[in-house]
Design a protein around this motif. Structure first.
Motif, PDB file in Angstrom:
ATOM      1  N   VAL A   1      38.860   3.226  21.893  1.00 24.21           N
ATOM      2  CA  VAL A   1      39.711   2.579  22.889  1.00 24.21           C
ATOM      3  C   VAL A   1      39.606   3.338  24.197  1.00 24.21           C
ATOM      4  CG1 VAL A   1      42.079   1.906  23.480  1.00 24.21           C
ATOM      5  CG2 VAL A   1      41.330   1.858  21.093  1.00 24.21           C
ATOM      6  N   THR A   2      39.605   2.595  25.297  1.00 21.86           N
ATOM      7  CA  THR A   2      39.697   3.209  26.631  1.00 21.86           C
ATOM      8  C   THR A   2      40.756   2.457  27.429  1.00 21.86           C
ATOM      9  OG1 THR A   2      37.984   1.777  27.590  1.00 21.86           O
ATOM     10  CG2 THR A   2      37.254   3.877  26.624  1.00 21.86           C
ATOM     11  N   PHE A   3      41.518   3.192  28.234  1.00 21.82           N
ATOM     12  CA  PHE A   3      42.429   2.546  29.171  1.00 21.82           C
ATOM     13  C   PHE A   3      42.639   3.453  30.367  1.00 21.82           C
ATOM     14  CE2 PHE A   3      45.109   4.666  26.033  1.00 21.82           C
ATOM     15  CZ  PHE A   3      46.030   5.363  26.810  1.00 21.82           C
ATOM     16  N   THR A   4      42.844   2.843  31.522  1.00 19.06           N
ATOM     17  CA  THR A   4      42.961   3.589  32.767  1.00 19.06           C
ATOM     18  C   THR A   4      44.425   3.929  33.043  1.00 19.06           C
ATOM     19  OG1 THR A   4      43.073   1.502  34.014  1.00 19.06           O
ATOM     20  CG2 THR A   4      40.912   2.523  33.746  1.00 19.06           C
TER      21      THR A   4
ATOM     22  N   VAL B   1      43.210  -1.236  32.666  1.00 17.84           N
ATOM     23  CA  VAL B   1      42.144  -1.931  31.965  1.00 17.84           C
ATOM     24  C   VAL B   1      42.103  -1.377  30.545  1.00 17.84           C
ATOM     25  CG1 VAL B   1      39.689  -2.456  31.882  1.00 17.84           C
ATOM     26  CG2 VAL B   1      40.848  -2.265  34.088  1.00 17.84           C
ATOM     27  N   ASN B   2      42.450  -2.220  29.580  1.00 16.36           N
ATOM     28  CA  ASN B   2      42.654  -1.788  28.203  1.00 16.36           C
ATOM     29  C   ASN B   2      41.611  -2.449  27.307  1.00 16.36           C
ATOM     30  OD1 ASN B   2      43.775  -0.678  25.952  1.00 16.36           O
ATOM     31  ND2 ASN B   2      45.656  -1.871  25.997  1.00 16.36           N
ATOM     32  N   SER B   3      40.734  -1.649  26.684  1.00 16.63           N
ATOM     33  CA  SER B   3      39.628  -2.192  25.889  1.00 16.63           C
ATOM     34  C   SER B   3      39.613  -1.575  24.498  1.00 16.63           C
ATOM     35  CB  SER B   3      38.295  -1.922  26.581  1.00 16.63           C
ATOM     36  OG  SER B   3      38.278  -2.456  27.895  1.00 16.63           O
ATOM     37  N   TYR B   4      39.536  -2.436  23.468  1.00 18.51           N
ATOM     38  CA  TYR B   4      39.422  -2.007  22.076  1.00 18.51           C
ATOM     39  C   TYR B   4      38.018  -2.350  21.584  1.00 18.51           C
ATOM     40  CZ  TYR B   4      44.546  -2.098  22.280  1.00 18.51           C
ATOM     41  OH  TYR B   4      45.856  -1.898  22.622  1.00 18.51           O
TER      42      TYR B   4
END
Length: 549
Positions: free
Chosen positions: A316-319, A301-304
């Motif tokens: 930014v967060t990513f799992t 799950v990639n969020s900017y």
């Protein structure tokens, strides 16, 4: 029996016992290179003076006193030519004989060149793995005592595929969604924690070839070899020096200082690197999937997140596997309200950095406040990184070459810094593999070839990194407009053409089995190995001769 021997290529100096052993075991010995290396001896003498006393000559190590081994040879075997090694661009001479430097036989050997790699970062470790496969001797020297966090099948085990990415405002309103499925290249995007990649690479380097706590102080090079000197007063000799020691490369600084003194350094290489952004980076401990639902998904799950005009921040967060979340926060320096100038420039000041992290705790993410993710990250695994950029013109001189961030510091907006460091390692390994026989001329030609193959491509990627940085991190009025146009109005056909162009360049190690072509995009044919071509031709001729007989 050996006729010529180069002491300069040994790891330590030699004494009378070693010289006598050579004479007894090599009866045909005619020439000895480097029993005394003039510049090295003078420098070590100066260092000893600084440490031990007032610099006066007590008769036991003065600049004019000959080493015991040299005295013994002069008295007992005057027929052996003793060749002193001098500094760069100076012909070797032999003061005690009439043997002229121009009469010297070329220092050439059939063995592969010994490669000294300074820096155990991504570029250095990756180069080491390829040299290991190529059978080229090497050693890696890293100044720190422990590598902190900074194959394909192994990488899959520690990564998650990234099938899409979502851009949000600071208030979690969707700006745009990107589909990152890639049938063009045949390779999907993989997201992983960088420490996992380091672990994979380090396991591929034999322990005796990786030396920690080895801070390089200086190096010297000439036609006979290169010598590294470390802060622990040890030295090591080799044929090629690779500066893979990052953006603030000690190898580059020492090389450029020498070139500038000689008037050989381009003016463009004297500029300071541009510092446009500061980033905080971290990876959490394993978290509860019930509290963080995205962790359970098979893809990342990639969020900017882009802050508004009053907050020049992007986060930014990513799992990644192991129920962990990787995160970073990027600050645009020229717009940020940072009172402490030390914060802008210092490498690490925990107190100041914790103050800055406190200011961003309330930033919104898909998992709630960013502060909760920061709290789940060990403090010693949070790093502050300056996003610097610079494309240097000078990548090599003599036996020394720069790779990775030491040669080209790209903004890490799309991972191009790491990707190009790895490509550097592949191409340089190919060039070194073709060095046969090992000679100064062949080494210089290989390093010329390396830069020729890489520079134009890097120049294009340098521009792309700035464009991508504006999209991801830019907060000026013009950058916001640019981002909106690119993400919402730019025709997909234009994006497709750029992907096809970028993905066409896929160099592989010539000396290893070639990976099959993937994807629908064409691939640029890479330069073949001259050594492999010559060996195949020789084998063909040998077979033909056998049949004829």
């Amino acid at each position: 029996s050996r006729k010529i021997f180069s002491v300069y290529q040994m790891a330590h100096r030699i004494g009378v016992a070693e010289v006598r052993w050579m004479v007894d075991n090599w009866p045909k010995l005619k020439s000895l290179y480097g029993v005394r290396y003039e510049d090295c001896d003078r420098e070590l003498e100066r260092n000893n003076e600084d440490v031990e006393g007032d610099g006066s000559d007590d008769g036991n190590g003065g600049a004019n006193e000959e080493p015991d081994a040299l005295v013994w040879l002069t008295e007992n075997r005057p027929d052996i030519v003793i060749i002193h090694l001098m500094s760069d661009n100076t012909e070797p001479t032999s003061p005690k004989t009439s043997f002229k430097g121009s009469d010297l036989p070329p220092l050439e050997k059939d063995e592969p060149p010994k490669v000294l790699i300074v820096g155990a970062g991504l570029a250095g470790l990756y180069l080491g793995t390829f040299l290991e496969q190529a059978g080229i001797p090497y050693e890696i020297f890293e100044r720190v005592a422990e590598i902190k966090p900074l194959v394909y099948e192994e990488l899959l085990k520690v990564s998650k595929p990234c099938l899409k990415g979502t851009f949000y405002t600071g208030d979690m309103k969707v700006i745009a969604q990107l589909d990152t499925k890639d049938d063009v290249t045949g390779y999907g995007r993989l997201l992983f924690a960088r420490p996992e990649l380091y672990d994979i690479l380090i396991k591929r380097i034999p322990p005796h070839k990786l030396h920690m706590s080895k801070k390089m102080l200086s190096f010297q090079q000439n036609r006979e070899g290169v010598m590294l000197r470390f802060s622990d007063n040890t030295t090591v000799h080799g044929d090629v020096l690779v500066g893979a020691d990052g953006a603030h490369s000690g190898v580059r600084q020492h090389l450029y200082k020498t070139l500038q003194t000689q008037g050989l350094l381009p003016k463009s290489d004297t500029r300071s690197m541009h510092k446009g952004y500061i980033s905080f980076v971290g990876t959490t401990i394993p978290l509860d999937p019930a509290k963080y639902p995205g962790l359970a998904q098979p893809d990342s799950v990639n969020s900017y997140h882009i802050g508004d005009s009053s907050m020049p921040y992007s986060w930014v967060t990513f799992t990644v596997p192991g129920n962990k979340i990787c995160w970073n926060v990027v600050i645009q320096v020229k717009l940020a309200d940072i009172e402490d100038e030390q914060f802008r420039n210092s490498d690490w000041s925990r107190e100041e950095n914790m103050k800055m992290l406190d200011k961003i705790r309330d930033f919104k993410t898909c998992y709630g406040p960013l502060g909760d993710i920061i709290d789940a990250t060990p403090k010693d695994r949070i790093s502050k990184v300056h996003f610097e950029d610079m494309l240097f013109e000078t990548w090599h001189h003599g036996r020394t070459v720069l790779i990775g961030d030491a040669a080209h510091k790209l903004l890490p907006s799309t991972g191009q810094g790491a990707v190009n460091a790895m490509i550097d390692a592949v191409v340089l390994a190919n060039c070194l593999y073709d060095v046969k026989p090992t000679s100064y001329t062949n080494i210089k030609a290989a390093l010329d070839d390396f830069r020729e193959q890489r520079f134009d491509y890097i120049k294009e990627q340098y521009v792309h990194s700035h464009t991508n940085a504006m999209i991801q991190f830019g907060h000026t009025w013009s950058e916001r407009i640019f981002r909106y146009v690119i993400l919402n109005w730019l025709p997909k056909s234009i994006m497709f053409k750029q992907i096809v162009k970028d993905s066409a360049y896929r160099p592989q190690a010539n000396f290893m089995p070639q990976a099959p072509k993937r994807g629908t995009a064409p691939v640029i044919l890479q330069k073949p190995s001259k050594r492999i071509q010559d060996e195949e031709e020789n084998a063909k001729n040998s077979t033909a001769s056998s049949v004829a007989v």
